[in-house]
Design a protein around this motif. Structure first.
Motif, mmCIF file in Angstrom:
data_model
loop_
_atom_site.group_PDB
_atom_site.id
_atom_site.type_symbol
_atom_site.label_atom_id
_atom_site.label_comp_id
_atom_site.label_asym_id
_atom_site.label_seq_id
_atom_site.Cartn_x
_atom_site.Cartn_y
_atom_site.Cartn_z
ATOM 1 N N ASP A 43 0.822 -1.212 0.000
ATOM 2 C CA ASP A 43 0.000 0.000 0.000
ATOM 3 C C ASP A 43 0.857 1.263 0.000
ATOM 4 O OD1 ASP A 43 -2.133 -1.695 0.072
ATOM 5 O OD2 ASP A 43 -2.590 -1.401 2.200
ATOM 6 N N ALA A 44 2.032 1.191 0.622
ATOM 7 C CA ALA A 44 2.908 2.366 0.650
ATOM 8 C C ALA A 44 3.297 2.793 -0.754
ATOM 9 C CB ALA A 44 4.149 2.068 1.482
ATOM 10 N N VAL A 45 3.467 1.816 -1.642
ATOM 11 C CA VAL A 45 3.847 2.118 -3.023
ATOM 12 C C VAL A 45 2.628 2.447 -3.877
ATOM 13 C CG1 VAL A 45 4.944 1.194 -5.107
ATOM 14 C CG2 VAL A 45 5.896 0.655 -2.851
ATOM 15 N N LEU A 46 1.585 1.648 -3.758
ATOM 16 C CA LEU A 46 0.439 1.776 -4.650
ATOM 17 C C LEU A 46 -0.508 2.906 -4.259
ATOM 18 C CD1 LEU A 46 -0.433 -2.002 -5.191
ATOM 19 C CD2 LEU A 46 0.857 -0.489 -6.705
ATOM 20 N N ASP A 47 -0.650 3.162 -2.949
ATOM 21 C CA ASP A 47 -1.668 4.119 -2.498
ATOM 22 C C ASP A 47 -1.107 5.394 -1.890
ATOM 23 O OD1 ASP A 47 -3.578 2.248 -3.261
ATOM 24 O OD2 ASP A 47 -3.644 1.321 -1.271
ATOM 25 N N LYS A 48 0.161 5.370 -1.454
ATOM 26 C CA LYS A 48 0.688 6.514 -0.722
ATOM 27 C C LYS A 48 1.855 7.198 -1.432
ATOM 28 C CE LYS A 48 -0.822 4.583 3.691
ATOM 29 N NZ LYS A 48 -0.425 4.131 5.051
ATOM 30 N N GLY A 49 2.109 6.818 -2.661
ATOM 31 C CA GLY A 49 3.127 7.497 -3.444
ATOM 32 C C GLY A 49 4.548 7.179 -3.046
ATOM 33 N N GLY A 50 4.760 6.104 -2.296
ATOM 34 C CA GLY A 50 6.103 5.751 -1.869
ATOM 35 C C GLY A 50 6.907 5.088 -2.978
ATOM 36 N N ALA A 90 3.353 3.300 -13.744
ATOM 37 C CA ALA A 90 2.287 4.260 -13.440
ATOM 38 C C ALA A 90 1.596 4.695 -14.725
ATOM 39 C CB ALA A 90 2.858 5.475 -12.708
ATOM 40 N N ASP A 91 0.417 5.300 -14.566
ATOM 41 C CA ASP A 91 -0.303 5.796 -15.733
ATOM 42 C C ASP A 91 0.184 7.197 -16.088
ATOM 43 O OD1 ASP A 91 -1.486 7.577 -13.953
ATOM 44 O OD2 ASP A 91 -3.383 6.489 -13.856
ATOM 45 N N ALA A 92 -0.494 7.839 -17.020
ATOM 46 C CA ALA A 92 -0.046 9.142 -17.515
ATOM 47 C C ALA A 92 -0.066 10.219 -16.437
ATOM 48 C CB ALA A 92 -0.918 9.574 -18.697
ATOM 49 N N GLU A 93 -0.871 10.026 -15.399
ATOM 50 C CA GLU A 93 -0.939 10.989 -14.300
ATOM 51 C C GLU A 93 -0.011 10.623 -13.153
ATOM 52 O OE1 GLU A 93 -3.896 9.891 -15.856
ATOM 53 O OE2 GLU A 93 -3.635 11.731 -17.028
ATOM 54 N N GLY A 94 0.774 9.567 -13.307
ATOM 55 C CA GLY A 94 1.696 9.167 -12.261
ATOM 56 C C GLY A 94 1.101 8.260 -11.206
ATOM 57 N N ARG A 95 -0.128 7.773 -11.410
ATOM 58 C CA ARG A 95 -0.747 6.858 -10.455
ATOM 59 C C ARG A 95 -0.240 5.440 -10.697
ATOM 60 N NH1 ARG A 95 -5.530 9.980 -11.981
ATOM 61 N NH2 ARG A 95 -5.847 8.399 -13.590
ATOM 62 N N PRO A 96 0.258 4.771 -9.652
ATOM 63 C CA PRO A 96 0.749 3.399 -9.835
ATOM 64 C C PRO A 96 -0.312 2.482 -10.420
ATOM 65 C CG PRO A 96 1.452 4.258 -7.713
ATOM 66 C CD PRO A 96 0.490 5.260 -8.283
ATOM 67 N N VAL A 97 0.156 1.576 -11.295
ATOM 68 C CA VAL A 97 -0.727 0.626 -11.984
ATOM 69 C C VAL A 97 -0.315 -0.780 -11.592
ATOM 70 C CG1 VAL A 97 -1.411 -0.264 -14.243
ATOM 71 C CG2 VAL A 97 -1.104 2.204 -13.919
ATOM 72 N N THR A 98 -1.229 -1.541 -11.047
ATOM 73 C CA THR A 98 -0.936 -2.927 -10.697
ATOM 74 C C THR A 98 -1.062 -3.819 -11.926
ATOM 75 O OG1 THR A 98 -3.233 -3.472 -10.167
ATOM 76 C CG2 THR A 98 -1.880 -2.555 -8.383
ATOM 77 N N LEU A 99 -0.632 -5.051 -11.771
ATOM 78 C CA LEU A 99 -0.795 -6.021 -12.858
ATOM 79 C C LEU A 99 -2.268 -6.210 -13.184
ATOM 80 C CD1 LEU A 99 0.226 -8.185 -14.795
ATOM 81 C CD2 LEU A 99 0.440 -9.756 -12.858
ATOM 82 N N GLU A 100 -3.102 -6.213 -12.160
ATOM 83 C CA GLU A 100 -4.546 -6.362 -12.393
ATOM 84 C C GLU A 100 -5.101 -5.155 -13.144
ATOM 85 O OE1 GLU A 100 -3.338 -8.782 -8.872
ATOM 86 O OE2 GLU A 100 -3.009 -6.696 -9.493
ATOM 87 N N ASP A 101 -4.632 -3.942 -12.769
ATOM 88 C CA ASP A 101 -5.059 -2.737 -13.498
ATOM 89 C C ASP A 101 -4.619 -2.799 -14.959
ATOM 90 O OD1 ASP A 101 -6.050 -1.663 -11.115
ATOM 91 O OD2 ASP A 101 -4.185 -0.593 -10.670
ATOM 92 N N LEU A 102 -3.402 -3.251 -15.163
ATOM 93 C CA LEU A 102 -2.863 -3.350 -16.515
ATOM 94 C C LEU A 102 -3.715 -4.274 -17.373
ATOM 95 C CD1 LEU A 102 -0.269 -2.741 -18.364
ATOM 96 C CD2 LEU A 102 0.517 -4.964 -17.583
#
Length: 686
Positions: free
Chosen positions: A237-244, A641-653
């Motif tokens: 979560d630190a990487v995916l949700d909190k910008g770590g 990450a996507d074009a806005e810099g939001r991390p993308v998981t394998l599931e999102d991909l």
């Protein structure tokens, strides 16, 4: 005495050509230091005469090559008349009469020659096929930095289960034929003074993979220890949700804690037998690696700071320490086995999903000077030297990669055993291997310790022997070979690699007529024997290049680059070409369409393999590595990450419309596997 003559006899170059028609002399200090690293005192008045006498009196060099092409090699033709040759085949115990013109089984054999008068000499004989295995037709695949691709199940960074899942999804849904992954080599662990070097290209060992890539839940014994679900979720979560940033040290600390508990669980009889087989197969190499890991736990990761008695892996002191630390040696040996099994599973998943190639493993140029390989194989590394690159048009200061080079003379004396064993391990679970800076098989830029990269010189290797070992191991494992041959390349190198069946690397933005008008090279004039791609881990993503974000990033960090106008002009020229060829259909989102047009153009080339940079699937703007930076930029620590810099998981991909639209480009063309190897007439510039 002629210093240049002495240097030449040891393969040390006294000049180099950074560009056609321009020659730069290497400094006397650099040449002298390189000779010293090879055990030669350049100041000795007898050095030249001794070397000339040695070469003149030598019947055979330490290693010779026999290509399976029916031709008698030059070294055999130079032997005295009526010389008797005998061969001891690999794995054999006795010599038998031999003729170099007769078919010889592939392998690393032992050759003995006796000339009239009774003088004898022995050498290693590398009998190799003339070319590497050829890929089965054309295919396309993904280029991924594994650590950057997190899933909902990984512990703060991508792991081998994520790699297997990506392979299965991309192959079954989009017909991909390969996944090229960053080096998975074992890293130097964090020491008291700081964290682990995040670069996968400066490892402790290239012979064994890093257990930080393990999916802990897939280790059978993990079912019998307390789960660490909450801690893993916090890292993720630190990487995916909190910008770590990806924190490799934190991930390894948690995984190591779990693996310590796993190690206490007895193996079942069948798994114990499989583990023992692995230990026997890997032998001394694994014992050395695990011993270094155990010693690094006790004394720190820099071997140079260890007690003197532990500097030599074969010393009595090291043997005593190994016995005292046997449980820790077993722990690290077990981790190597577990990682090997998950690598095997990932490759098996890729092939079962229909990939004709599967995993493409990356071989780094060298290793960390304080790491396991430099300790275990210290006799074959040059002391107080580092590998890098000389100044060129793109980097006026040159580059120092901080990697000790192999000594060419010691490699030859061993029959290239270190290189052979390294390749054998890397190819165990690979459909292909990528050789980073493949020009290093021919020569490397040696930089004396404490000097600037400008104060180096080239040292040559026996490229024929290096290639023979490479092709021998590739043929044994059925592995295809890709050479990263970007940048300044010595004349004749690309031609030799092509002749031997080693694929090159072609990046769209570099494919211009540099010796002519500088315009983009037409698609049908690209080389066939290559991996064609839009970018690499050291370059901007395609979206960043098209939008100018790459130039703005470099300007913000104070790095030299093309001006915004120059960069925009270059991009506009490519886009105009795509439009003329009917590849740029336009649409509401021009950036996404332009990215797709880039890959439609790559499909027009005759390249055997087409690689899609995984972040391009979702419009990531950030490079994974920005050469020339250290603290200024988080190299090797960014999630996709996507074009806005939001991390993308394998599931999102897997459910991303943008990703599906880009990969659909290959389906539109019938898939890269079905595209003809000749470009259409309209691929030319008009």
């Amino acid at each position: 005495m002629s210093p240049a003559r002495l240097a030449a006899l040891y393969g040390v170059a006294t000049s180099y050509s950074p560009a056609p028609g321009r020659t730069v002399a290497a400094s006397d200090a650099a040449v002298t230091a390189a000779l010293a690293a090879l055990g030669v005192d350049a100041a000795s008045p007898d050095a030249l005469a001794a070397r000339e006498a040695e070469l003149a009196g030598r019947l055979l060099p330490p290693t010779v090559v026999l290509w399976a092409d029916g031709r008698v090699p030059d070294w055999a033709l130079r032997l005295p008349e009526r010389a008797d040759l005998e061969i001891r085949l690999e794995g054999g115990r006795s010599y038998a009469a031999w003729d170099p013109g007769t078919p010889t089984p592939p392998g690393t054999h032992r050759l003995r020659v006796t000339v009239p008068g009774g003088r004898t000499a022995e050498a290693h004989l590398i009998a190799a096929p003339p070319t590497a295995p050829a890929p089965p037709g054309r295919t396309h695949g993904l280029l991924v930095q594994l650590y950057s691709l997190l899933s909902a199940r990984s512990w703060g960074m991508g792991d081998l289960a994520d790699l297997a899942d990506l392979a299965s999804w991309s192959a079954r849904t989009h017909g991909t034929g390969f996944l090229q992954v960053n080096p998975l080599h074992a890293a130097v662990p964090a020491g008291p003074g700081g964290g682990t070097d995040p670069s996968p290209y400066r490892p402790s060992s290239r012979r064994f993979p890093d257990p930080v890539h393990l999916r802990i839940e897939d280790v059978p014994e993990y079912a019998y220890v307390p789960a660490r679900t909450r801690e893993a979720a916090l890292l993720r979560d630190a990487v995916l949700d909190k910008g770590g940033l990806i924190d490799r040290d934190a991930v390894w600390a948690l995984k190591r804690e779990a693996l310590e508990a796993v190690h206490a669980v007895p193996l079942s009889p069948g798994r114990r037998a499989a583990y023992c087989d692995f230990l026997a197969e890997q032998g001394t190499a694994l014992e050395d690696h695990a011993t270094w890991c155990a010693l690094a736990e006790r004394y720190g990761p820099d071997r140079h700071a260890w007690p003197a008695e532990l500097q030599d892996p074969r010393s009595p002191g090291t043997a005593r320490a190994r016995r005292e630390l046997m449980d820790r040696v077993d722990f690290h040996s077990r981790l190597a086995w577990l990682t090997d099994t998950q690598l095997a599973a990932a490759q098996r998943t890729a092939r079962d999903a229909g990939m004709p190639i599967g995993l493409v493993h990356d071989l780094a140029v060298g290793v960390h000077p304080g790491g396991a390989d430099a300790w275990a194989q210290r006799d074959v590394f040059a002391e107080r030297m580092s590998v890098g690159a000389p100044p060129d048009a793109f980097n006026a200061r040159g580059q120092d990669w901080g990697l000790p080079p192999w000594r060419p003379d010691r490699l030859a004396e061993t029959g290239y055993a270190p290189f052979r064993d390294l390749l054998r391990g890397l190819m165990r679970h690979a459909g292909a291997v990528r050789i980073d800076h493949v020009m290093g098989l021919f020569r490397l830029w040696w930089i004396p310790e404490g000097e600037e990269p400008t104060e180096g010189c080239y040292v040559h290797y026996d490229a024929e022997a290096m290639l023979a070992v490479l092709l021998l191991e590739a043929s044994r494992s059925g592995t295809y070979v890709i050479g990263e041959d970007l940048g300044t390349v010595e004349p004749g190198v690309r031609e030799t690699l092509r002749e031997r069946g080693v694929l090159g690397t072609s990046v769209l933005w570099f494919e211009r007529d540099w010796e002519g008008d500088g315009r983009p090279v037409p698609a049908d004039q690209w080389r066939t024997d290559c991996v064609a791609t839009a970018t690499t881990h050291d370059l901007p993503s395609t979206a960043a290049r098209l939008t100018g974000d790459d130039v703005r990033l470099r300007e913000r960090l104070g790095l030299s680059s093309a001006t915004p106008t120059e960069a925009a002009t270059e991009v506009a020229e490519w886009l105009a070409l795509f439009a003329r060829l009917g590849l740029l259909a336009g649409g509401a989102d021009r950036e996404e369409e332009a990215v797709r047009a880039v890959h439609r153009f790559l499909l027009r080339t005759p390249a055997r393999m087409i690689g899609v940079w995984l972040p391009d699937l979702v419009g990531d703007r950030r490079p994974q590595n920005l050469p020339g930076t250290w603290a200024e930029y988080p190299n090797w620590r960014l999630p996709v990450a996507d074009a806005e810099g939001r991390p993308v998981t394998l599931e999102d991909l897997a459910r991303s419309p943008r990703a599906h639209a880009l990969l659909a480009v290959f389906a539109e063309a019938g898939g890269a596997r079905d595209v003809p190897l000749t470009g259409p007439p309209d691929a030319r510039l008009v």
